[in-house]
Motif scaffolding. Structure first.
Motif: not given
Length: 165
Positions: A33-35, A43-47, A87-91, A99-107
């Motif tokens: 659901i975060l997607f 632009g940014t991924l917050w965690t 947003s994507w969890p670090l824990d 996987q989240g980093l690859r899918l979101f592709g944040p700068r």
């Protein structure tokens, strides 16, 4: 994006294909659901450490509430677009985090303390030289800000004002 409240989900997870064509483990519905409404790259991924745990709680913890308020303020007062923030969890398991980093592709990755470590990807040594990763910005601890530490809130806000998503 304001993190949605956790609740029962019934959709079934499906394996996701990576750009290389390999299959990844399906993501739990709470993470999928975060997607919603996001188009990579963002632009940014917050965690922060504990985000996944906080999303599963029946009562919204103070740090998750603070996290949401800061995201809303960045959109309102800094003029960031909806796709500038995800947003994507670090824990979670390192493979799921990446996987989240690859899918979101944040700068840019924005991590709220107290931890500043990003789990290493299983294949990070192979890709480290060929693919530069996103920049990482560490902001103060959410719990301390939620407890009313105005100096930490000001420090975080000053840092966010300098980011161009």
């Amino acid at each position: 994006m304001i993190i949605p409240a956790a609740g029962p989900r019934t959709a079934k997870a499906r394996p996701t294909a990576t750009p290389s064509g390999s299959r990844e483990e399906p993501l739990p519905p709470l993470l999928r659901i975060l997607f919603h409404g996001k188009q990579p790259p963002v632009g940014t991924l917050w965690t922060y450490a504990g985000l996944f745990s906080d999303l599963q709680r029946a009562v919204v913890p103070a740090r998750l509430d603070m996290f949401r308020k800061i995201q809303a303020s960045a959109r309102t007062h800094l003029g960031w677009a909806e796709n500038d923030i995800c947003s994507w969890p670090l824990d979670v398991a390192p493979a799921v985090f990446h996987q989240g980093l690859r899918l979101f592709g944040p700068r840019t990755i924005i991590i709220f303390g107290p931890t500043s470590c990003i789990p290493a990807a299983p294949d990070s040594e192979d890709r480290a030289a060929s693919q530069p990763g996103p920049s990482v910005i560490v902001l103060p601890d959410l719990e301390a800000m939620a407890a009313g530490n105005k100096q930490l809130k000001n420090d975080a806000w000053q840092t966010l004002q300098g980011i161009r998503p």
